[in-house]
Scaffold this motif. Structure first.
Motif, PDB file in Angstrom:
ATOM      1  N   LEU A   1      -6.010   4.435 -14.364  1.00 32.14           N
ATOM      2  CA  LEU A   1      -6.484   3.154 -13.875  1.00 32.14           C
ATOM      3  C   LEU A   1      -6.398   3.731 -11.905  1.00 32.14           C
ATOM      4  N   TRP A   2      -7.463   3.436 -11.446  1.00 29.14           N
ATOM      5  CA  TRP A   2      -7.394   3.790  -9.943  1.00 29.14           C
ATOM      6  C   TRP A   2      -6.764   2.529  -9.076  1.00 29.14           C
ATOM      7  N   LEU A   3      -5.742   2.827  -8.611  1.00 23.82           N
ATOM      8  CA  LEU A   3      -4.968   1.957  -8.224  1.00 23.82           C
ATOM      9  C   LEU A   3      -5.678   1.006  -6.844  1.00 23.82           C
ATOM     10  N   GLN A   4      -6.194   2.053  -5.890  1.00 22.66           N
ATOM     11  CA  GLN A   4      -6.893   1.474  -4.758  1.00 22.66           C
ATOM     12  C   GLN A   4      -8.162   0.701  -5.329  1.00 22.66           C
ATOM     13  N   GLY A   5      -8.909   1.033  -6.055  1.00 27.00           N
ATOM     14  CA  GLY A   5      -9.881   0.158  -6.513  1.00 27.00           C
ATOM     15  C   GLY A   5      -9.510  -0.912  -7.202  1.00 27.00           C
ATOM     16  N   GLU A   6      -8.404  -0.990  -7.853  1.00 28.52           N
ATOM     17  CA  GLU A   6      -7.930  -2.304  -8.551  1.00 28.52           C
ATOM     18  C   GLU A   6      -7.514  -3.244  -7.524  1.00 28.52           C
ATOM     19  N   MET A   7      -6.673  -2.741  -6.522  1.00 27.16           N
ATOM     20  CA  MET A   7      -6.274  -3.823  -5.345  1.00 27.16           C
ATOM     21  C   MET A   7      -7.259  -4.272  -4.701  1.00 27.16           C
ATOM     22  N   LEU A   8      -8.478  -3.230  -4.400  1.00 35.36           N
ATOM     23  CA  LEU A   8      -9.414  -3.966  -3.648  1.00 35.36           C
ATOM     24  C   LEU A   8     -10.296  -5.173  -4.499  1.00 35.36           C
ATOM     25  N   ARG A   9     -10.453  -4.797  -5.786  1.00 39.97           N
ATOM     26  CA  ARG A   9     -11.160  -5.575  -6.763  1.00 39.97           C
ATOM     27  C   ARG A   9     -10.582  -6.904  -6.816  1.00 39.97           C
ATOM     28  N   GLN A  10      -9.404  -6.857  -6.841  1.00 37.40           N
ATOM     29  CA  GLN A  10      -8.551  -8.332  -6.910  1.00 37.40           C
ATOM     30  C   GLN A  10      -8.364  -8.957  -5.762  1.00 37.40           C
ATOM     31  N   GLY A  11      -8.750  -8.273  -4.562  1.00 34.43           N
ATOM     32  CA  GLY A  11      -8.593  -9.111  -3.380  1.00 34.43           C
ATOM     33  C   GLY A  11      -7.249  -9.009  -2.380  1.00 34.43           C
ATOM     34  N   HIS A  12      -6.689  -7.891  -2.847  1.00 31.91           N
ATOM     35  CA  HIS A  12      -5.258  -7.588  -2.148  1.00 31.91           C
ATOM     36  C   HIS A  12      -5.404  -6.651  -0.943  1.00 31.91           C
ATOM     37  N   ALA A  13      -6.496  -6.386  -0.760  1.00 30.10           N
ATOM     38  CA  ALA A  13      -6.570  -5.185   0.259  1.00 30.10           C
ATOM     39  C   ALA A  13      -8.051  -5.107   0.782  1.00 30.10           C
TER      40      ALA A  13
ATOM     41  N   ALA B   1       1.863 -11.363  -1.725  1.00 33.89           N
ATOM     42  CA  ALA B   1       1.253 -11.243  -2.899  1.00 33.89           C
ATOM     43  C   ALA B   1       0.915  -9.728  -3.241  1.00 33.89           C
ATOM     44  N   ALA B   2       0.372  -9.073  -2.328  1.00 35.39           N
ATOM     45  CA  ALA B   2      -0.173  -7.670  -2.406  1.00 35.39           C
ATOM     46  C   ALA B   2       0.950  -6.729  -3.068  1.00 35.39           C
ATOM     47  N   LYS B   3       2.147  -6.936  -2.418  1.00 33.46           N
ATOM     48  CA  LYS B   3       3.299  -6.011  -2.937  1.00 33.46           C
ATOM     49  C   LYS B   3       3.596  -6.383  -4.434  1.00 33.46           C
ATOM     50  N   SER B   4       3.514  -7.879  -4.810  1.00 32.46           N
ATOM     51  CA  SER B   4       3.713  -8.179  -5.993  1.00 32.46           C
ATOM     52  C   SER B   4       2.691  -7.490  -7.047  1.00 32.46           C
ATOM     53  N   ALA B   5       1.306  -7.420  -6.804  1.00 33.15           N
ATOM     54  CA  ALA B   5       0.276  -7.231  -7.630  1.00 33.15           C
ATOM     55  C   ALA B   5       0.327  -5.604  -7.736  1.00 33.15           C
ATOM     56  N   LEU B   6       0.784  -4.927  -6.645  1.00 35.22           N
ATOM     57  CA  LEU B   6       0.890  -3.334  -6.773  1.00 35.22           C
ATOM     58  C   LEU B   6       2.072  -3.108  -7.560  1.00 35.22           C
ATOM     59  N   GLU B   7       3.245  -3.926  -7.730  1.00 31.36           N
ATOM     60  CA  GLU B   7       4.411  -3.556  -8.482  1.00 31.36           C
ATOM     61  C   GLU B   7       4.064  -3.898  -9.943  1.00 31.36           C
TER      62      GLU B   7
ATOM     63  N   GLU C   1       0.682  -1.330   0.075  1.00 34.44           N
ATOM     64  CA  GLU C   1       0.049   0.004   0.149  1.00 34.44           C
ATOM     65  C   GLU C   1       0.549   1.206   0.109  1.00 34.44           C
ATOM     66  N   THR C   2       2.232   1.163  -0.206  1.00 37.74           N
ATOM     67  CA  THR C   2       3.103   2.433  -0.025  1.00 37.74           C
ATOM     68  C   THR C   2       3.884   2.379  -1.315  1.00 37.74           C
ATOM     69  N   LEU C   3       3.945   3.513  -2.027  1.00 34.74           N
ATOM     70  CA  LEU C   3       4.728   3.835  -3.195  1.00 34.74           C
ATOM     71  C   LEU C   3       5.910   4.870  -2.738  1.00 34.74           C
ATOM     72  N   ALA C   4       7.010   4.519  -3.462  1.00 33.45           N
ATOM     73  CA  ALA C   4       8.144   5.526  -3.349  1.00 33.45           C
ATOM     74  C   ALA C   4       8.128   6.292  -4.625  1.00 33.45           C
ATOM     75  N   LEU C   5       8.332   7.595  -4.978  1.00 27.17           N
ATOM     76  CA  LEU C   5       7.938   8.432  -5.998  1.00 27.17           C
ATOM     77  C   LEU C   5       9.241   8.913  -6.596  1.00 27.17           C
ATOM     78  N   ASP C   6       9.401   9.661  -7.719  1.00 32.41           N
ATOM     79  CA  ASP C   6      10.775   9.959  -8.121  1.00 32.41           C
ATOM     80  C   ASP C   6      11.155  11.371  -7.442  1.00 32.41           C
ATOM     81  N   ASP C   7      10.307  12.158  -6.742  1.00 30.07           N
ATOM     82  CA  ASP C   7      10.674  13.247  -6.144  1.00 30.07           C
ATOM     83  C   ASP C   7      11.266  13.019  -4.645  1.00 30.07           C
ATOM     84  N   GLY C   8      11.438  11.845  -4.303  1.00 27.61           N
ATOM     85  CA  GLY C   8      11.791  11.335  -3.111  1.00 27.61           C
ATOM     86  C   GLY C   8      10.644  11.144  -1.783  1.00 27.61           C
ATOM     87  N   SER C   9       9.455  11.543  -2.287  1.00 29.34           N
ATOM     88  CA  SER C   9       8.137  11.513  -1.524  1.00 29.34           C
ATOM     89  C   SER C   9       7.812   9.898  -1.431  1.00 29.34           C
ATOM     90  N   GLN C  10       6.853   9.657  -0.348  1.00 32.12           N
ATOM     91  CA  GLN C  10       6.034   8.434  -0.261  1.00 32.12           C
ATOM     92  C   GLN C  10       4.841   8.688  -0.252  1.00 32.12           C
TER      93      GLN C  10
END
Length: 274
Positions: free
Chosen positions: A127-139, A85-91, A50-59
């Motif tokens: 693509l709405w990431l939260q919605g997709e993770m929930l829809r796939q059963g990873h959250a 499994a959730a981390k792999s799906a988000l990747e 549920e956490t991403l690191a971005l190219d400006d140094g923020s999370q």
């Protein structure tokens, strides 16, 4: 003959392509909640489910989509398969791609991480990431005080996976807990749970609402709503005091106040069952 054969081949290829498109599962619908659009960044690393690191140094934390974690079951950190499994799906969904942030309510958590709805940008699609993770059963869908605007949409996305028993929903550790087994609920103190049962009694004590699921409110499971949050339920057409003898499904963190308790502050945390 040759030209006719090419025409027939092109027709068959077109039909196969259309069948392939129809066979693909629908992606999560974009949330209807009002968002203030933020910056567009690139995802350089996926820290967990549920956490991403971005190219400006923020999370950025995918607020509203609670990924499985070892703490859920008391497993050792880094050894819980559903978390991996959730981390792999988000990747797969986001790593190396551009994402657009959308804000509603609080923008950062106590660790300085951004809290946003996150959209992957591909050409002219989002693509709405939260919605997709929930829809796939990873959250699991959740909200925090001050960050609950999109909870209706999050719960709707989660429900698709829950009803189909996808991902974490087929695992015993994430089953819906019965409200009448209060001694078991206490074992899940400080964890996020979905609890289902029949409301035995309701009460209004100095403006605070209590929904009790047993005869002894000192030890049985209880739902409570603070006076400051009652208006939201009224606006949603939910009469809390009229829920006696109704079967409900509630979501939230289990606390211990005598017996196990969940405090709700948004109507989408409480589903009235038929």
């Amino acid at each position: 003959m040759v030209e006719g054969g090419f025409v027939r081949l092109r027709c068959w290829l077109g039909i196969l392509a259309l069948v392939g498109l129809l066979a693909k599962p629908a992606l999560a619908e974009a949330p209807r909640c009002e968002l203030e659009l933020g910056p567009v960044r690139a995802v350089v690393r996926v820290l967990d489910g549920e956490t991403l690191a971005l190219d400006d140094g923020s999370q950025v934390r995918l607020i509203g989509a609670l990924a499985p974690r070892a703490l859920d079951t008391g497993a050792d950190e880094g050894t819980w398969p559903l978390a991996e499994a959730a981390k792999s799906a988000l990747e797969e969904l986001s790593l190396g791609r551009s994402v657009e942030l959308g804000f509603a309510g609080r923008r950062t958590d106590r660790y300085g991480r951004l809290m946003a709805q996150v959209f992957v940008r591909t050409d002219d699609k989002r693509l709405w990431l939260q919605g997709e993770m929930l829809r796939q059963g990873h959250a699991r869908a959740y909200a925090l005080p001050g960050s609950s605007d999109c909870l209706d949409d999050l719960v709707a996305a989660e429900k698709q996976a829950r009803e189909a028993r996808l991902g974490l929903w087929e695992h015993a550790s994430y089953q819906i807990r019965p409200a009448n087994r209060h001694w078991e609920l206490l074992r899940f103190r400080s964890t996020y749970q979905l609890v289902e049962g029949e409301v035995l009694a309701t009460a209004d004590v100095r403006g605070r609402i209590y929904l009790n699921f047993g005869e002894d409110w000192r030890q049985d499971f209880t739902i409570t709503v603070q006076p400051s949050n009652r208006r939201q339920f009224a606006e949603a057409g939910m009469d809390l005091l009229a829920l006696k003898s109704r079967r409900v499904l509630v979501r939230g963190w289990i606390e211990r106040r005598g017996g196990p308790l969940i405090e709700v502050y948004h109507p989408a945390q409480l589903e009235i069952l038929e």
